[in-house]
Write a protein that holds these residues in place. Structure first.
Motif, PDB file in Angstrom:
ATOM      1  N   GLN A 106       0.890  -1.139  -0.058  1.00 57.14           N
ATOM      2  CA  GLN A 106       0.069   0.022   0.158  1.00 57.14           C
ATOM      3  C   GLN A 106       0.851   1.175  -0.132  1.00 57.14           C
ATOM      4  OE1 GLN A 106      -2.735   0.127   3.247  1.00 57.14           O
ATOM      5  NE2 GLN A 106      -3.680   1.902   2.444  1.00 57.14           N
ATOM      6  N   GLY A 107       0.510   2.012  -0.698  1.00 54.55           N
ATOM      7  CA  GLY A 107       1.210   3.507  -0.954  1.00 54.55           C
ATOM      8  C   GLY A 107       2.611   3.436  -1.732  1.00 54.55           C
ATOM      9  N   TYR A 108       2.847   2.070  -2.352  1.00 48.46           N
ATOM     10  CA  TYR A 108       3.887   2.266  -3.139  1.00 48.46           C
ATOM     11  C   TYR A 108       3.897   3.113  -4.561  1.00 48.46           C
ATOM     12  CZ  TYR A 108       7.909  -0.208  -5.735  1.00 48.46           C
ATOM     13  OH  TYR A 108       9.016  -0.658  -6.379  1.00 48.46           O
ATOM     14  N   ALA A 109       5.319   3.624  -4.703  1.00 48.10           N
ATOM     15  CA  ALA A 109       4.961   4.487  -6.005  1.00 48.10           C
ATOM     16  C   ALA A 109       5.160   3.951  -7.303  1.00 48.10           C
ATOM     17  CB  ALA A 109       6.345   5.366  -5.925  1.00 48.10           C
ATOM     18  N   VAL A 110       3.845   3.428  -7.673  1.00 45.58           N
ATOM     19  CA  VAL A 110       3.570   2.510  -8.836  1.00 45.58           C
ATOM     20  C   VAL A 110       3.756   3.466 -10.001  1.00 45.58           C
ATOM     21  CG1 VAL A 110       1.826   1.438 -10.153  1.00 45.58           C
ATOM     22  CG2 VAL A 110       1.738   0.944  -7.797  1.00 45.58           C
ATOM     23  N   ASP A 111       3.288   4.670 -10.034  1.00 46.47           N
ATOM     24  CA  ASP A 111       3.713   5.531 -11.074  1.00 46.47           C
ATOM     25  C   ASP A 111       4.875   5.933 -11.222  1.00 46.47           C
ATOM     26  OD1 ASP A 111       0.991   5.516 -11.818  1.00 46.47           O
ATOM     27  OD2 ASP A 111       0.452   7.178 -10.347  1.00 46.47           O
ATOM     28  N   THR A 112       5.737   5.934 -10.345  1.00 51.21           N
ATOM     29  CA  THR A 112       7.253   6.211 -10.674  1.00 51.21           C
ATOM     30  C   THR A 112       8.026   5.126 -11.280  1.00 51.21           C
ATOM     31  OG1 THR A 112       7.157   7.531  -8.646  1.00 51.21           O
ATOM     32  CG2 THR A 112       9.384   6.847  -9.502  1.00 51.21           C
ATOM     33  N   HIS A 113       7.630   3.874 -10.648  1.00 57.85           N
ATOM     34  CA  HIS A 113       8.398   2.779 -11.130  1.00 57.85           C
ATOM     35  C   HIS A 113       7.776   1.676 -12.108  1.00 57.85           C
ATOM     36  CE1 HIS A 113      11.302   4.128  -7.921  1.00 57.85           C
ATOM     37  NE2 HIS A 113      10.195   4.010  -6.973  1.00 57.85           N
ATOM     38  N   PHE A 114       6.555   1.847 -12.028  1.00 55.62           N
ATOM     39  CA  PHE A 114       5.948   0.667 -13.215  1.00 55.62           C
ATOM     40  C   PHE A 114       5.001   1.555 -14.131  1.00 55.62           C
ATOM     41  CE2 PHE A 114       7.392  -1.923  -9.467  1.00 55.62           C
ATOM     42  CZ  PHE A 114       7.855  -2.875 -10.275  1.00 55.62           C
ATOM     43  N   ASN A 115       5.210   2.695 -14.347  1.00 52.49           N
ATOM     44  CA  ASN A 115       4.367   3.382 -15.287  1.00 52.49           C
ATOM     45  C   ASN A 115       5.026   4.059 -16.419  1.00 52.49           C
ATOM     46  OD1 ASN A 115       1.815   4.432 -16.417  1.00 52.49           O
ATOM     47  ND2 ASN A 115       1.959   6.417 -15.172  1.00 52.49           N
ATOM     48  N   PRO A 116       5.327   3.335 -17.576  1.00 48.86           N
ATOM     49  CA  PRO A 116       6.036   3.448 -18.670  1.00 48.86           C
ATOM     50  C   PRO A 116       5.571   4.828 -19.518  1.00 48.86           C
ATOM     51  CG  PRO A 116       5.850   1.201 -18.802  1.00 48.86           C
ATOM     52  CD  PRO A 116       4.896   1.662 -17.812  1.00 48.86           C
ATOM     53  N   VAL A 117       6.273   5.544 -20.198  1.00 45.78           N
ATOM     54  CA  VAL A 117       5.888   6.419 -21.185  1.00 45.78           C
ATOM     55  C   VAL A 117       5.256   6.154 -22.298  1.00 45.78           C
ATOM     56  CG1 VAL A 117       7.489   8.094 -20.133  1.00 45.78           C
ATOM     57  CG2 VAL A 117       8.153   6.653 -22.108  1.00 45.78           C
ATOM     58  N   TYR A 118       5.461   4.906 -22.845  1.00 44.17           N
ATOM     59  CA  TYR A 118       4.808   4.292 -24.179  1.00 44.17           C
ATOM     60  C   TYR A 118       3.602   3.698 -23.790  1.00 44.17           C
ATOM     61  CZ  TYR A 118       7.379   0.139 -22.343  1.00 44.17           C
ATOM     62  OH  TYR A 118       8.068  -0.896 -21.750  1.00 44.17           O
ATOM     63  N   ALA A 169      13.669  -6.901  -2.330  1.00 42.11           N
ATOM     64  CA  ALA A 169      14.115  -6.270  -3.372  1.00 42.11           C
ATOM     65  C   ALA A 169      13.489  -5.005  -3.656  1.00 42.11           C
ATOM     66  CB  ALA A 169      13.597  -7.223  -4.773  1.00 42.11           C
ATOM     67  N   SER A 170      14.170  -4.268  -4.318  1.00 38.82           N
ATOM     68  CA  SER A 170      13.651  -2.692  -4.475  1.00 38.82           C
ATOM     69  C   SER A 170      13.806  -2.358  -5.924  1.00 38.82           C
ATOM     70  CB  SER A 170      14.146  -1.755  -3.447  1.00 38.82           C
ATOM     71  OG  SER A 170      15.664  -1.753  -3.465  1.00 38.82           O
ATOM     72  N   VAL A 171      13.129  -1.047  -6.246  1.00 41.99           N
ATOM     73  CA  VAL A 171      13.127  -0.558  -7.670  1.00 41.99           C
ATOM     74  C   VAL A 171      13.703   0.815  -7.489  1.00 41.99           C
ATOM     75  CG1 VAL A 171      12.010  -0.226  -9.833  1.00 41.99           C
ATOM     76  CG2 VAL A 171      11.382  -2.147  -8.457  1.00 41.99           C
ATOM     77  N   VAL A 172      14.734   1.367  -8.261  1.00 43.85           N
ATOM     78  CA  VAL A 172      14.949   2.663  -8.187  1.00 43.85           C
ATOM     79  C   VAL A 172      14.976   3.217  -9.505  1.00 43.85           C
ATOM     80  CG1 VAL A 172      17.009   4.266  -7.885  1.00 43.85           C
ATOM     81  CG2 VAL A 172      16.492   2.391  -6.167  1.00 43.85           C
ATOM     82  N   THR A 173      14.309   4.285 -10.092  1.00 46.20           N
ATOM     83  CA  THR A 173      14.308   4.834 -11.154  1.00 46.20           C
ATOM     84  C   THR A 173      14.972   6.150 -11.243  1.00 46.20           C
ATOM     85  OG1 THR A 173      11.986   3.839 -11.561  1.00 46.20           O
ATOM     86  CG2 THR A 173      12.632   5.569 -13.056  1.00 46.20           C
ATOM     87  N   ASP A 174      16.287   5.977 -11.912  1.00 46.03           N
ATOM     88  CA  ASP A 174      17.107   7.095 -12.148  1.00 46.03           C
ATOM     89  C   ASP A 174      18.142   6.835 -12.784  1.00 46.03           C
ATOM     90  OD1 ASP A 174      18.475   9.284 -11.157  1.00 46.03           O
ATOM     91  OD2 ASP A 174      18.466   8.776  -9.041  1.00 46.03           O
TER      92      ASP A 174
END
Length: 512
Positions: free
Chosen positions: A287-299, A323-328
């Motif tokens: 709950q509250g995970y940043a889905v739009d940051t890490h799992f929302n592609p531009v395409y 595990a964690s996801v970093v978008t950078d």
């Protein structure tokens, strides 16, 4: 058939003499054609050659943790051989066992020549034959064949795509590419960063998560990730009430339709598809995970291939904190990790560069016709399995938007019908010819993924109409390849050598 029994049954000497059909590649495509030749054209002599020391292609080459199919085996498996495992998403060893069963059932081992690398192939119109130069243990030699079939896949087996990262030499840990995974790599209790967000990354991370101290998926931009069950309840239910072949056929047909429905939904209503995928991801993540940051592609969905995660294993590893996801974006490697544009540093003992593949058409084989070297990019693809201006050569290239093998089966079946037609009419050559030189051209792989775009100029092109289009739809190919006639105005058949003269040619293999 096991690896040991295959090695005992396959030839120990180098291939020699002449075969009717030479298959380059002993992976899922080459073994598939071997089946169709053995069962539908038993009078044909053929051999499978592979540069590696084992069969299986992709499924033997890649040794990274968790390597598995990214589509269900009821469509990725062969139409002629039911997939009977409970697992619809299968690990590499299960797929290899399946391929060994096909080899055993069709008596293909005696036709498989490993450590045989094809260097070049030269077609001579006067004899209607290919002279193929092979290399084994540093020694080069030649064989001849009437028809050449490329079952080489589409990527470079020598190594994956590895972009340069500033500071790589400063890093004190281990850097590894998944295509060259070192045997015995110990990652127990280590901090691991996986660069990339494609199918390889989402496979590696949950497979390693229980053993490492922590594992991070570092991505420049997100990919679509969809959970699906490892065990197909419909398939396993049907197997309980129907004979194996009937259950498999029904499951296969259903899954083809399901896959096509999902693809068409994504293409025709991408906003709805995006909302559905996002909702599934939200439900699977904390709950509250940043889905739009890490799992929302531009395409849009299916503008690039969706990544499948069986039983939501990637999301489960994230939810459990393993595990964690970093978008950078990466600035440089440091002595103990990776410095990011945000200013943060990811500490790492091991960095896995899951940065993709290098593509290589037809295994890099140099092809010439009557002394003229052919550039694949100058040819148009005919019915997805032959090239304009190149006689007596075919190849297998599967779908980019569904299971690879769905197309391979149709191509192999159509090719066998073509060979039978040539025998029936006494033809020794067939070549696709483009009658409209002004036809508009576009890439054979009309797909915006980075690994495709990097290599698009190496591959053939396709046209915009008739047999010159590359279909990415099973039912369109079903009409064209299975139901369609092998006779076509675009094909030119010829007879270069009288049968009486050809009867003196010896063969290195006995017919089945």
């Amino acid at each position: 058939m096991t690896v040991n029994s295959l090695n005992q049954a396959r030839p120990t000497e180098s291939l020699s003499g002449h075969v009717d059909v030479l298959i380059v590649g002993a992976g899922i495509s080459g073994i598939g054609l071997g089946h169709y030749l053995a069962t539908t054209l038993p009078g044909k002599t053929f051999a499978l050659v592979d540069s590696r020391d084992a069969i299986g292609g992709t499924w033997d080459l890649f040794r990274y943790p968790g390597i598995r199919s990214d589509s269900d085996l009821h469509t990725f498996g062969y139409e002629f051989k039911p997939w009977t495992s409970d697992n619809a998403i299968a690990d590499a060893h299960e797929i290899l066992d399946y391929l060994h069963e096909v080899i055993d059932e069709d008596d293909l081992a005696r036709r498989i020549y490993l450590h045989h690398k094809v260097i070049r192939a030269d077609f001579t119109s006067d004899t209607a034959q290919w002279t193929v130069t092979l290399e084994r243990d540093g020694e080069r030699f030649e064989v001849t064949c009437d028809f050449l079939f490329g079952a080489t896949g589409y990527y470079d087996y020598a190594g994956g795509y590895q972009p340069h990262f500033e500071g790589e030499d400063d890093f004190q840990g281990v850097i590894v590419h998944p295509q060259s995974w070192p045997e015995g790599l110990d990652y127990t209790g280590k901090k691991v960063v996986v660069i990339g967000s494609g199918a390889t990354a989402v496979t590696l991370i949950p497979a390693m998560a229980d053993d490492v101290e922590h594992i991070t998926m570092l991505q420049r931009s997100p990919s679509y990730v969809m959970p699906l069950p490892r065990k197909d309840p419909i398939a396993n239910g049907l197997r309980k009430i129907l004979p194996p072949k009937a259950a498999y056929a029904a499951t296969r047909r259903f899954n083809i339709g399901k896959g096509r429905f999902i693809y068409n939904l994504c293409q025709r209503n991408p906003k709805l598809a995006r909302r559905i995928i996002r909702a599934i991801n939200v439900k699977a993540l904390p709950q509250g995970y940043a889905v739009d940051t890490h799992f929302n592609p531009v395409y849009n969905p299916w503008d690039q291939r969706l990544c499948a995660v069986p039983d939501a294993d990637l999301f489960r590893s994230i939810a459990q904190g393993k595990a964690s996801v970093v978008t950078d974006r990466i600035v440089r490697f440091t002595d103990n990790g990776i410095l990011l544009e945000s200013g943060a540093t990811l500490e790492a003992d091991i960095i896995v560069t899951a940065t993709g593949l290098k593509l290589l058409p037809f295994g890099g084989i140099a092809v010439s016709v009557d002394g003229e070297v052919k550039d694949p990019h100058d040819s148009l693809v005919y019915k997805s399995f032959m090239l304009s201006g190149i006689p007596n050569m075919a190849f297998a290239f599967g779908y980019t938007n569904s299971s690879w093998t769905l197309k391979v089966g149709l191509v192999c079946e159509h090719l066998c019908r073509l060979l039978a037609y040539m025998d029936q009419h006494g033809y020794t050559t067939v070549v696709p010819v483009v009658d409209n030189p002004m036809m508009e051209k576009r890439p054979m792989l009309d797909f915006p993924a980075g690994y495709i775009l990097r290599a698009v100029e190496q591959f053939p092109q396709q046209g915009t109409s008739g047999p010159w289009t590359v279909e990415m739809d099973y039912w369109s190919d079903h009409e064209r390849l299975r139901k369609g006639s092998v006779e076509d105005p675009a094909l030119r058949f010829g007879t270069a050598v009288p049968d009486a003269e050809r009867s003196g040619v010896t063969s290195g293999l006995a017919s089945a």
